[in-house]
Design an enzyme around this catalytic site. Structure first.
Site, PDB file in Angstrom:
ATOM      1  N   LYS A 162      20.634 -18.106 -19.994  1.00 42.71           N
ATOM      2  CA  LYS A 162      21.472 -17.569 -21.080  1.00 42.71           C
ATOM      3  C   LYS A 162      22.164 -18.708 -21.841  1.00 42.71           C
ATOM      4  O   LYS A 162      22.360 -18.617 -23.059  1.00 42.71           O
ATOM      5  CB  LYS A 162      22.516 -16.602 -20.530  1.00 42.71           C
ATOM      6  CG  LYS A 162      21.950 -15.360 -19.832  1.00 42.71           C
ATOM      7  CD  LYS A 162      21.338 -14.380 -20.796  1.00 42.71           C
ATOM      8  CE  LYS A 162      21.095 -13.028 -20.123  1.00 42.71           C
ATOM      9  NZ  LYS A 162      20.372 -12.089 -21.007  1.00 42.71           N
ATOM     10  N   TYR A 219      28.819 -15.237 -18.735  1.00 42.95           N
ATOM     11  CA  TYR A 219      28.839 -16.425 -17.874  1.00 42.95           C
ATOM     12  C   TYR A 219      27.941 -17.534 -18.425  1.00 42.95           C
ATOM     13  O   TYR A 219      27.701 -18.520 -17.740  1.00 42.95           O
ATOM     14  CB  TYR A 219      28.447 -16.080 -16.428  1.00 42.95           C
ATOM     15  CG  TYR A 219      27.185 -15.238 -16.283  1.00 42.95           C
ATOM     16  CD1 TYR A 219      25.933 -15.755 -16.626  1.00 42.95           C
ATOM     17  CD2 TYR A 219      27.239 -13.934 -15.805  1.00 42.95           C
ATOM     18  CE1 TYR A 219      24.787 -14.993 -16.501  1.00 42.95           C
ATOM     19  CE2 TYR A 219      26.094 -13.164 -15.667  1.00 42.95           C
ATOM     20  CZ  TYR A 219      24.867 -13.703 -16.016  1.00 42.95           C
ATOM     21  OH  TYR A 219      23.725 -12.953 -15.906  1.00 42.95           O
TER      22      TYR A 219
HETATM   23  P1  NAP Z   1      17.886  -3.233 -18.011  1.00 42.34           P
HETATM   24  O1  NAP Z   1      18.037  -1.804 -18.419  1.00 42.34           O
HETATM   25  O2  NAP Z   1      17.267  -3.530 -16.689  1.00 42.34           O
HETATM   26  O3  NAP Z   1      17.081  -3.963 -19.184  1.00 42.34           O
HETATM   27  C1  NAP Z   1      16.196  -5.000 -19.011  1.00 42.34           C
HETATM   28  C2  NAP Z   1      14.973  -4.691 -19.867  1.00 42.34           C
HETATM   29  O4  NAP Z   1      14.154  -5.855 -19.918  1.00 42.34           O
HETATM   30  C3  NAP Z   1      14.138  -3.547 -19.312  1.00 42.34           C
HETATM   31  O5  NAP Z   1      13.956  -2.575 -20.330  1.00 42.34           O
HETATM   32  C4  NAP Z   1      12.800  -4.191 -18.946  1.00 42.34           C
HETATM   33  O6  NAP Z   1      11.723  -3.311 -19.253  1.00 42.34           O
HETATM   34  C5  NAP Z   1      12.812  -5.431 -19.838  1.00 42.34           C
HETATM   35  N1  NAP Z   1      12.030  -6.535 -19.296  1.00 42.34           N
HETATM   36  C6  NAP Z   1      12.189  -7.137 -18.099  1.00 42.34           C
HETATM   37  N2  NAP Z   1      11.260  -8.100 -17.937  1.00 42.34           N
HETATM   38  C7  NAP Z   1      10.503  -8.098 -19.064  1.00 42.34           C
HETATM   39  C8  NAP Z   1       9.392  -8.858 -19.501  1.00 42.34           C
HETATM   40  N3  NAP Z   1       8.857  -9.821 -18.735  1.00 42.34           N
HETATM   41  N4  NAP Z   1       8.859  -8.599 -20.726  1.00 42.34           N
HETATM   42  C9  NAP Z   1       9.386  -7.616 -21.504  1.00 42.34           C
HETATM   43  N5  NAP Z   1      10.448  -6.863 -21.143  1.00 42.34           N
HETATM   44  C10 NAP Z   1      10.990  -7.106 -19.931  1.00 42.34           C
HETATM   45  O7  NAP Z   1      19.288  -3.972 -18.002  1.00 42.34           O
HETATM   46  P2  NAP Z   1      20.514  -4.037 -19.032  1.00 42.34           P
HETATM   47  O8  NAP Z   1      21.721  -4.043 -18.203  1.00 42.34           O
HETATM   48  O9  NAP Z   1      20.361  -3.040 -20.135  1.00 42.34           O
HETATM   49  O10 NAP Z   1      20.346  -5.510 -19.648  1.00 42.34           O
HETATM   50  C11 NAP Z   1      19.946  -5.733 -20.996  1.00 42.34           C
HETATM   51  C12 NAP Z   1      20.430  -7.098 -21.441  1.00 42.34           C
HETATM   52  O11 NAP Z   1      21.845  -7.167 -21.350  1.00 42.34           O
HETATM   53  C13 NAP Z   1      19.894  -8.260 -20.617  1.00 42.34           C
HETATM   54  O12 NAP Z   1      19.631  -9.355 -21.474  1.00 42.34           O
HETATM   55  C14 NAP Z   1      21.055  -8.585 -19.698  1.00 42.34           C
HETATM   56  O13 NAP Z   1      21.014  -9.917 -19.239  1.00 42.34           O
HETATM   57  C15 NAP Z   1      22.212  -8.346 -20.645  1.00 42.34           C
HETATM   58  N6  NAP Z   1      23.492  -8.136 -19.973  1.00 42.34           N
HETATM   59  C16 NAP Z   1      23.692  -7.030 -19.188  1.00 42.34           C
HETATM   60  C17 NAP Z   1      24.917  -6.854 -18.565  1.00 42.34           C
HETATM   61  C18 NAP Z   1      25.197  -5.661 -17.693  1.00 42.34           C
HETATM   62  O14 NAP Z   1      26.202  -5.668 -16.958  1.00 42.34           O
HETATM   63  N7  NAP Z   1      24.392  -4.603 -17.746  1.00 42.34           N
HETATM   64  C19 NAP Z   1      25.929  -7.816 -18.724  1.00 42.34           C
HETATM   65  C20 NAP Z   1      25.686  -8.941 -19.521  1.00 42.34           C
HETATM   66  C21 NAP Z   1      24.464  -9.082 -20.152  1.00 42.34           C
HETATM   67  P3  NAP Z   1      10.322  -3.284 -18.441  1.00 42.34           P
HETATM   68  O15 NAP Z   1      10.653  -3.124 -17.004  1.00 42.34           O
HETATM   69  O16 NAP Z   1       9.612  -2.110 -19.069  1.00 42.34           O
HETATM   70  O17 NAP Z   1       9.625  -4.573 -18.753  1.00 42.34           O
END
Ligand code: NAP
Length: 273
Positions: free
Chosen positions: A166, A151
Site C-alpha cells: 500500500k 497503515y
Molecule cells: P474484499 O471484499 O475481500 O475485497 C477484495 C476484492 O479483491 C475481492 O472482490 C476479490 O475478488 C478481489 N481480488 C482479490 N485478489 C484479486 C486478484 N488477484 N485479481 C482481481 N481481483 C482480486 O475486501 P474489502 O474489505 O472490501 O477490501 C477492499 C479494499 O479496501 C482493499 O484494497 C483493502 O486493502 C482496502 N481496505 C479495506 C479495509 C477494511 O477494513 N475492510 C481497510 C483498509 C483498506 P475475487 O475473489 O473475485 O478475485
C-alpha cells in the site's frame, strides 16, 4: 451526496468490485448514472453483483463484469483493450482489489509476500498503465482512485506485506498524479481504517474480541460503514474534485492519529502474541 447524474456518460473499471468496498463504490457510481465494469477472479461473485446493480438502477447497461486476475499483466492489457473498444473509452479506474492476512513478518513465506505484492502493487501498476496509456491516447483525461489503508505510511505489526504494498501504491498515486496532470488525468487515493466487510472480517478481525479491541483504537469508537467510503470515493472520482490530484484522503475516524494504541491492538492480533 452528489447529484443524481454526476457520472452520466462515464464508464469505469473497478477491480475487486463484486464485494465489500469495491461493490459499494460500484453501486454508488451506478446510482449516480455511471456505467461500471467490475473485474475480479470469481465469476460466481461478479454475476450477482452485476445483477443487483442492474436491478437497483433499472439500467441493463449500468454494470458489466470482466473475469480478471490483476496479477496477470497480459490479461489486464486484454481487458483494457476490450473495454476501451466495447464502450468507446474508459473514464475512470478504481484499483481496489487486494489480498491481506495477519502474519508475523518472520513467518511470512516468499509466496505470501509475492501474492500480496502481486495483487496490490503490481496489479495496481498493470491496471494504471494499461488504462492510463489509453486515456492519454484518447486525450479526454480521466480519473484514477487507489484504495490503500491507513497503515500505508505508518506500517504496523502483522501486515508487512500489505503495508509495504500500500505504501508503494501511495507513491505510485503521487507519482502518476504529477506525470499525468498534463494529460488531465487525476490520481488520488483513499485510505480507510477498519471497515466491517465480510472479506476483512474473515482475514483481519475474525473474532468479536479482536473487533472490540480495534474499535477502542478508533477515536470515533466505530468502524466505517460502506456508504461513508463510497461517498468519499465518488467525490474523488467526480468532477467536483476536478482540482484534486495526488491526494490521500483518510477515512478512519481518527484512528491513525491515535497510533501507539492501534499498534498495541494489532500486536494482539498477531499469531505469536
Ligand atoms: P474484499 O471484499 O475481500 O475485497 C477484495 C476484492 O479483491 C475481492 O472482490 C476479490 O475478488 C478481489 N481480488 C482479490 N485478489 C484479486 C486478484 N488477484 N485479481 C482481481 N481481483 C482480486 O475486501 P474489502 O474489505 O472490501 O477490501 C477492499 C479494499 O479496501 C482493499 O484494497 C483493502 O486493502 C482496502 N481496505 C479495506 C479495509 C477494511 O477494513 N475492510 C481497510 C483498509 C483498506 P475475487 O475473489 O473475485 O478475485
Amino acid at each position: 451526496m452528489l447529484p443524481d447524474k454526476t457520472f452520466e456518460g462515464r464508464t469505469g473499471i473497478i477491480t475487486g468490485g463484486a464485494t465489500g468496498i469495491g461493490f459499494a463504490i460500484a453501486r454508488e457510481v451506478a446510482r449516480l448514472g455511471g456505467r461500471v465494469v467490475i473485474a475480479s477472479r470469481k465469476e460466481e461473485k461478479l454475476v450477482p453483483a452485476v445483477e443487483q446493480i442492474r436491478s437497483e438502477t433499472g439500467r441493463a447497461d449500468a454494470a458489466h463484469f470482466h473475469v480478471l486476475d490483476v496479477r496477470d499483466a497480459n490479461a489486464v492489457e486484454e481487458m483494457a483493450a476490450k473495454i476501451d473498444t466495447d464502450f468507446g473509452g474508459i473514464d475512470f479506474l478504481v484499483n481496489n482489489a487486494a489480498g491481506n492476512f495477519i502474519v508475523a513478518a518472520e513467518e511470512l513465506s516468499v509466496n505470501g509476500w509475492n501474492s500480496v505484492i502481486g495483487i496490490v502493487l503490481n496489479g495496481t501498476f498493470y491496471c494504471s498503465s494499461a488504462i492510463g496509456k489509453r486515456m492519454i491516447a484518447k486525450k479526454n483525461g480521466g480519473v484514477m482512485l487507489n484504495v490503500i489503508a491507513n497503515y500505508a505510511w505508518t506500517g504496523g505489526p502483522g501486515v508487512v506485506h500489505s503495508a509495504s504494498a500500500k505504501a508503494g501504491v501511495l507513491a505510485l498515486t503521487r507519482t502518476l498524479a504529477t506525470e499525468w496532470a498534463r494529460y488531465k488525468i487525476r490520481c488520488n487515493a483513499i485510505a480507510p481504517g477498519p471497515v466491517d466487510t465480510p472479506g476483512a472480517a474473515e482475514r483481519l478481525f475474525p473474532d468479536p474480541m479482536i473487533m472490540e479491541g480495534i474499535r477502542k483504537t478508533i477515536p470515533a469508537r466505530r468502524f466505517a460503514n460502506l456508504e461513508e467510503i463510497a461517498h468519499a470515493a465518488t467525490y474523488l472520482l467526480s468532477d467536483y474534485s476536478s482540482y484534486v490530484t495526488g491526494e490521500n484522503f483518510v477515512i478512519d475516524g481518527g484512528q491513525w492519529l491515535s497510533g501507539s494504541d492501534y499498534f498495541t491492538r494489532l500486536k494482539q492480533m498477531m499469531p505469536k502474541q
